[in-house]
Design a protein around this motif. Structure first.
Motif, short mmCIF file in Angstrom:
data_model
loop_
_atom_site.label_atom_id
_atom_site.label_comp_id
_atom_site.label_asym_id
_atom_site.label_seq_id
_atom_site.Cartn_x
_atom_site.Cartn_y
_atom_site.Cartn_z
N GLN A 144 0.80 -1.22 0.00
CA GLN A 144 0.00 0.00 0.00
C GLN A 144 0.84 1.27 0.00
O GLN A 144 0.30 2.38 -0.06
CB GLN A 144 -0.98 -0.03 1.17
CG GLN A 144 -2.03 -1.11 0.98
CD GLN A 144 -2.97 -1.24 2.15
OE1 GLN A 144 -2.61 -1.78 3.19
NE2 GLN A 144 -4.18 -0.75 1.99
N GLN A 145 2.17 1.11 0.05
CA GLN A 145 3.05 2.26 -0.15
C GLN A 145 3.17 2.62 -1.63
O GLN A 145 3.62 3.71 -1.98
CB GLN A 145 4.45 1.97 0.41
CG GLN A 145 4.46 1.67 1.90
CD GLN A 145 3.88 2.81 2.72
OE1 GLN A 145 4.27 3.97 2.54
NE2 GLN A 145 2.94 2.50 3.58
N ARG A 147 1.58 3.60 -5.15
CA ARG A 147 0.39 4.20 -5.78
C ARG A 147 0.15 3.47 -7.09
O ARG A 147 1.06 3.32 -7.91
CB ARG A 147 0.63 5.69 -6.02
CG ARG A 147 -0.49 6.40 -6.75
CD ARG A 147 -0.19 7.88 -6.85
NE ARG A 147 1.10 8.16 -7.50
CZ ARG A 147 1.60 9.37 -7.68
NH1 ARG A 147 0.94 10.43 -7.22
NH2 ARG A 147 2.76 9.54 -8.28
N ASN A 173 -5.55 4.19 -2.78
CA ASN A 173 -4.36 4.73 -3.45
C ASN A 173 -4.24 4.21 -4.88
O ASN A 173 -3.17 3.84 -5.33
CB ASN A 173 -3.10 4.38 -2.65
CG ASN A 173 -1.93 5.31 -2.98
OD1 ASN A 173 -2.11 6.40 -3.54
ND2 ASN A 173 -0.73 4.88 -2.64
N SER A 174 -5.38 4.18 -5.59
CA SER A 174 -5.44 3.64 -6.95
C SER A 174 -6.23 4.59 -7.83
O SER A 174 -7.21 5.20 -7.38
CB SER A 174 -6.10 2.26 -6.95
OG SER A 174 -5.45 1.38 -6.05
N ASP A 195 5.57 4.15 -7.50
CA ASP A 195 4.41 3.96 -8.37
C ASP A 195 4.42 2.57 -9.00
O ASP A 195 5.48 2.04 -9.38
CB ASP A 195 4.39 5.01 -9.48
CG ASP A 195 3.94 6.36 -8.97
OD1 ASP A 195 2.71 6.56 -8.85
OD2 ASP A 195 4.80 7.21 -8.68
#
Length: 294
Positions: A144-145, A147, A173-174, A195
């Protein structure tokens, strides 16, 4: 692998997908050949053995050992498989339609043809997918770090949107890559090592998708690719490649197996996230109620 397997397996899964599947079994020198082939696929394999060996900085016998490991009887057989793939990957709906016209109207209707083609295509896609590739995609999406940005082509952008809608629900975060050039530039200007870019690219591959992959990987982003068994040129830049079959009852390639692959990935991601996904789903439902969503 028998000689019959050498013909049947590449035809079923594609030469590039077969190379990726066997990569972990290769010696370091063979892996250099394999990665050279994948980085410039299929053109790197259409020259001479000597040229491929020089490009990979190995000996010609190393190239032949890799091909033997893949099940090919020799370099000519390997090149025939590549040339057959080239012909298949250039097929357009119009070409397929004209071919079907020459063959006449099938005696059975659309429903029996779909019932025959689509389940096998889905089953074959899931059976052909290396577990390691699925696991790698799940690991990246579970971080989850990172993106996540997803994008696709004229038709396959639908699946980028479908994936992002799920990711919003289970990990956040998507975002979906917009079509407009200004909006797209704004979204990508800050892309970097934190990313993950998920791309969908299928035969008659789109040059803007390849250029996008070049740009984001040059900035340190990682790429997960959904593609067909012939593999988009993006495969040479992608960290993870998830190929799907496109067998169809019509002149158009089917995306039904791709949908199954996306849903399998989402299922595996939720399994990995566990309570984190459940907490996110609960928070999303609360936010939707608070803000008038459904």
């Amino acid at each position: 692998m028998s000689n019959s397997d050498a013909v049947d397996e590449p035809h079923a899964v594609g030469v590039a997908a077969l190379i990726r599947r066997r990569l972990g079994e290769c010696s370091p020198a063979e892996r250099r050949v394999a990665r050279t082939l994948l980085a410039s696929y299929p053109s790197a394999g259409l020259g001479t053995v000597a040229a491929l060996a020089e490009r990979a900085e190995v000996s010609a016998p190393t190239v032949l050992r890799l091909l033997s490991r893949l099940g090919f009887g020799g370099y000519p057989e390997f090149q025939r498989a590549l040339r057959d793939e080239l012909a298949e990957r250039e097929t357009s709906p119009l070409t397929a339609y004209r071919a079907s016209e020459r063959g006449g109207t099938p005696p059975e209707g659309a429903l029996p043809r779909a019932a025959a083609a689509l389940p096998d295509a889905v089953a074959g896609t899931l059976a052909d997918l290396p577990q390691g590739e699925l696991d790698a995609a799940v690991r990246l999406l579970a971080d989850q770090q990172l993106r996540v940005t997803a994008g696709g082509g004229r038709f396959s952008a639908l699946f980028a949107n479908y994936l992002v809608l799920h990711l919003m629900q289970v990990r956040g975060n998507s975002r979906l890559l917009p079509a407009g050039p200004v909006e797209r530039a704004d979204m990508l200007v800050d892309v970097g090592r934190r990313d993950l870019v998920v791309l969908f690219d299928f035969r008659r591959y789109e040059e803007p998708t390849l250029e996008l992959a070049r740009q984001v990987t040059a900035r340190g982003a990682r790429v997960v690719l959904f593609t067909d068994r012939w593999l988009s040129p993006v495969a040479g830049l992608a960290e993870v490649v998830l190929p799907a079959r496109v067998d169809s009852p019509s002149p158009y390639d089917s995306f039904v197996p791709t949908l199954a692959l996306v849903e399998t990935l989402v299922t595996a991601l939720m399994d990995r996230l566990g309570p984190v996904a459940g907490a996110r789903l609960k928070a999303m439902e609360g936010a939707q109620q608070a803000f008038g969503g459904r």
